[in-house]
Design an enzyme around this catalytic site. Structure first.
Site, short mmCIF file in Angstrom:
data_model
loop_
_atom_site.label_atom_id
_atom_site.label_comp_id
_atom_site.label_asym_id
_atom_site.label_seq_id
_atom_site.Cartn_x
_atom_site.Cartn_y
_atom_site.Cartn_z
N ASP A 8 22.43 21.73 -32.11
CA ASP A 8 22.07 20.67 -33.04
C ASP A 8 20.70 21.06 -33.59
O ASP A 8 19.69 20.98 -32.91
CB ASP A 8 22.00 19.34 -32.28
CG ASP A 8 21.42 18.20 -33.12
OD1 ASP A 8 21.13 18.42 -34.31
OD2 ASP A 8 21.24 17.10 -32.56
N LYS A 70 13.70 21.30 -42.43
CA LYS A 70 15.14 21.18 -42.70
C LYS A 70 15.39 20.47 -44.04
O LYS A 70 16.41 20.67 -44.68
CB LYS A 70 15.79 20.40 -41.55
CG LYS A 70 17.30 20.27 -41.65
CD LYS A 70 17.86 19.64 -40.39
CE LYS A 70 19.30 19.22 -40.56
NZ LYS A 70 19.82 18.60 -39.32
N GLU A 147 27.45 16.80 -38.22
CA GLU A 147 26.86 16.14 -37.05
C GLU A 147 27.66 14.91 -36.59
O GLU A 147 27.96 14.79 -35.40
CB GLU A 147 25.40 15.79 -37.34
CG GLU A 147 24.52 17.03 -37.29
CD GLU A 147 23.19 16.90 -38.01
OE1 GLU A 147 22.81 15.77 -38.37
OE2 GLU A 147 22.53 17.93 -38.22
N ASP A 170 24.51 7.89 -38.31
CA ASP A 170 23.57 8.91 -37.84
C ASP A 170 22.30 8.86 -38.67
O ASP A 170 22.28 9.29 -39.82
CB ASP A 170 24.24 10.29 -37.94
CG ASP A 170 23.34 11.43 -37.46
OD1 ASP A 170 22.15 11.17 -37.19
OD2 ASP A 170 23.83 12.57 -37.36
P1 ADP Z 1 16.89 14.93 -36.30
O1 ADP Z 1 18.31 15.07 -35.87
O2 ADP Z 1 16.73 14.75 -37.77
O3 ADP Z 1 15.97 15.94 -35.74
P2 ADP Z 1 16.48 12.94 -34.29
O4 ADP Z 1 17.82 12.43 -34.03
O5 ADP Z 1 15.82 13.80 -33.28
O6 ADP Z 1 16.39 13.56 -35.73
O7 ADP Z 1 15.56 11.69 -34.59
C1 ADP Z 1 14.24 11.87 -34.89
C2 ADP Z 1 13.73 10.61 -35.49
O8 ADP Z 1 13.95 9.56 -34.58
C3 ADP Z 1 12.26 10.67 -35.78
O9 ADP Z 1 12.02 10.25 -37.10
C4 ADP Z 1 11.66 9.72 -34.77
O10 ADP Z 1 10.56 9.05 -35.31
C5 ADP Z 1 12.80 8.76 -34.53
N1 ADP Z 1 12.73 8.12 -33.21
C6 ADP Z 1 12.84 8.69 -32.00
N2 ADP Z 1 12.71 7.78 -31.03
C7 ADP Z 1 12.51 6.59 -31.64
C8 ADP Z 1 12.28 5.26 -31.19
N3 ADP Z 1 12.23 4.96 -29.90
N4 ADP Z 1 12.14 4.30 -32.12
C9 ADP Z 1 12.16 4.59 -33.43
N5 ADP Z 1 12.36 5.82 -33.92
C10 ADP Z 1 12.53 6.81 -33.04
MG MG Z 2 20.16 14.96 -35.59
#
Ligand code: ADP
Ligand code: MG
Length: 578
Positions: A8, A70, A147, A170
């Site tokens: 991922d 990305k 995804e 998502d």
């Molecule tokens: P990606 O797949 O795009 O890398 P993720 O699924 O890892 O993204 O999610 C990252 C996002 O989730 C970030 O913008 C982060 O700020 C948000 N995030 C992570 N934990 C929390 C939380 N507890 N509350 C709000 N937002 C969150």
């Molecule tokens: Mg993701």
């Protein structure tokens, strides 16, 4: 032969997984953690670090770090990283290289094959760039999958007898996707998908940053230019605050000074859920539109959805959860970890490709998320006007798919036709995204209106092939439109690979120490001047010992450093480093 791994590759975090002993498992990185921040940094020594150490470095030295790249995937946009410039696929290949290394250490064998996930709404350029990033990292990318489809595979893996309609929502760091699907007897049928590739959790954080700066009479863009350190530290504050709001009703943000330091008594700004919800109303409106579109295309009413699955860190936000609960009239499923589910699903897809016995009764069909077509001319009152879009493949067709359409020449004895290929739903091509073009030359002589056939074939990776020919003779012209990332020739790709090979990567076995050092550096900027000196000196000592590489003194120095941190009331752990 080692198993194919699932990756991922996220905007904010990336992770890898593999199916072992019949179950998908996550692969730990050099820090023993599953989530690797998708951040690349260059140390003062010139060595490249990926992950948590780079994320620490980003706060104190934003100019030496790149993140959120990305978002530029598939374009020729270059991101600055120290004294160099890199495209998103080059930076992504550094992240993938580090995940590959982690997998090799974890599995005790070389890893060659991978499945990489992309947001469903990624277009061909973005998919091709992702594949290229994998290849640059030395991986054979066997499949690019969406995804949300990966997330559904995990659901299907654990609940094979289910007969349900699902909706996967998502919301990650930079992208938003909705997918409507049906599961029955181990078969997953994706019915429709929609989304936005420019909307994610980072936008929610940005709204918070902008609001705090606004109270000081500052515009975010202006502050970013003039006070980058202040904005970097404020963003990290707001990120933490946003996360706390997922748990608490209200919280505070500390406002750093113009130089980025907190000073003795930093200003504190109170933020509660209601304020946050008000600041992000417009973003939530952009979330609603694709959900409606996916349901309509999938011919499913909100109340017909049995389970709503949340994927991506941003679905932890209460604004999102409340919205989803209200929209579907039921709370979403909570037992799958929204951070991990995509990587685990990629591992299930990898196992399907490896024909692993644990998944022999499973199957999945996916769809093409866009309408794809060509430019045509239309006749109005005897006048030809070009610039109109004619769809060949409609969005949400099940893939792989292939469809031929008949077109005709405009002039008598026309020798050549330029086929311009677009993606989108707008009536005029100018409002859609151009994917590429194909020239059909040496047409046999004939009257205006002679037939030209155009065939579109969209494969399981989301890669489009276009064929064009005149049935009355002449050869077939064919192109895999997305063979190259936009604007990149094979030569340029080879040069990029060569450039990457010149980079010196920081050894992964020392990454944990590097991360601790960068964490301390970040903390130095937050301490009151009177408290700094002790930590500063201990950090100097630690770095010196690190450079010498003597194990025994190293462990001693590390213990001392941790003690100094704790005497200052600073806790060193993952959760404090976001
Ligand atoms: P990606 O797949 O795009 O890398 P993720 O699924 O890892 O993204 O999610 C990252 C996002 O989730 C970030 O913008 C982060 O700020 C948000 N995030 C992570 N934990 C929390 C939380 N507890 N509350 C709000 N937002 C969150
Ligand atoms: Mg993701």
């Amino acid at each position: 032969m080692t198993a194919t791994i699932g990756i991922d590759l996220g905007t904010t975090h990336s992770l890898a997984a593999v199916l072992r002993d019949g179950v998908p498992e996550l692969i730990p990185n050099a820090h023993g953690e599953f989530l690797t921040p998708s951040v690349v940094g260059v140390l003062a020594s010139g060595e490249v670090v990926v992950g948590a150490a780079a994320r620490e470095l980003r706060v104190t030295h934003p100019e030496r770090c790149a993140s959120c790249f990305k978002r530029h995937m598939g374009s020729d946009h270059q991101v600055r990283l120290a004294d160099q410039r890199h495209t998103a696929h080059e930076l992504s290949s550094m992240v993938l290289r580090s995940l590959k290394q982690d997998a090799e250490r974890h599995l005790g064998a070389e890893v060659h094959d991978a499945v990489i996930t992309v947001p469903a709404y990624f277009n061909d350029h973005q998919r091709q760039a992702t594949k290229l990033a994998g290849e640059m990292a030395g991986l054979n990318v066997r499949r690019i999958i969406n995804e949300p489809s990966a997330a559904a595979l995990v659901y299907g893996f654990h609940d094979r007898d289910a007969e349900k309609h699902l909706c996967v929502i998502d919301l990650g760091g930079g992208t938003f996707d909705v997918t409507v699907m049906e599961v029955f007897e181990g078969t997953l049928e994706i019915r429709a998908t929609a989304g936005e590739s420019m909307l994610g959790g980072e936008d929610f954080t940005d709204r918070l940053v902008a609001a705090v700066l606004n109270r000081e009479g500052l515009q975010l863009e202006y502050a970013e230019l003039k006070q980058p350190l202040r904005v970097a530290r404020l963003r990290s504050e707001c990120e933490q605050a946003k996360r706390r709001l997922a748990r608490d009703e209200s919280t505070h943000v500390r406002l750093p000074g113009g130089d980025g330091a907190f000073g003795e008594k930093p200003k504190r700004v109170r933020i509660d859920r209601a304020t946050f919800s008000r600041l992000t109303t417009q973003l939530m409106e952009r979330i609603a539109a694709p959900i409606g579109r996916a349901l309509r295309d999938g011919e499913c009413a909100p109340e017909e959805i049995d389970d709503v699955i949340l994927v991506g860190g941003s679905t932890r936000m209460t604004v999102l959860r409340d919205f989803v609960t209200e929209y579907f009239g039921k709370p979403p499923i909570m037992q799958l970890n929204p951070d991990e589910v995509v990587a685990l699903g990629a591992a299930v897809q990898a196992a399907l490709l490896d024909e692993n016995a644990a998944v022999e009764d499973m199957m999945m069909t996916d769809v093409c998320p866009f309408t794809l077509g060509v430019e045509v001319a239309k006749e109005f009152g005897g006048q030809m006007a070009d610039g109109f879009f004619h769809p060949v493949l409609h969005r949400n067709s099940t893939i792989p798919t292939s469809r031929e359409e008949v077109f005709s020449t405009v002039r008598a004895n026309q020798q050549q036709v330029e086929v311009r290929v677009f993606q989108g739903d707008a009536r005029r091509v100018a409002d859609n995204v151009e994917l590429g073009r194909l020239t059909v030359a040496n047409l046999p002589p004939g009257p205006a209106g002679s037939e030209i056939r155009i065939r579109f074939t969209y494969d399981v990776n989301g890669i489009l092939e276009v064929e064009a020919y005149a049935p009355s003779g002449g050869r077939k012209f064919r192109t895999v439109l997305t063979n190259n990332v936009k604007g990149l020739s094979r030569d340029e790709i080879d040069q990029a690979v060569a450039r990457l090979q010149q980079l010196k990567f920081y050894p992964s076995e020392d990454l944990e120490a590097q991360r601790l050092a960068r964490f301390c550096e970040r903390m130095l900027g937050e301490l009151h001047p009177s408290q700094r000196e002790h930590l500063d000196r201990t950090l100097d000592m630690f770095e010196e010992v690190m450079a010498r590489g003597d194990r025994e003194t190293f462990n001693e120095a590390r213990t001392t450093l941790l003690m100094v941190l704790s005497s200052l009331g600073i806790e060193y752990d993952e959760s404090s480093s976001e």
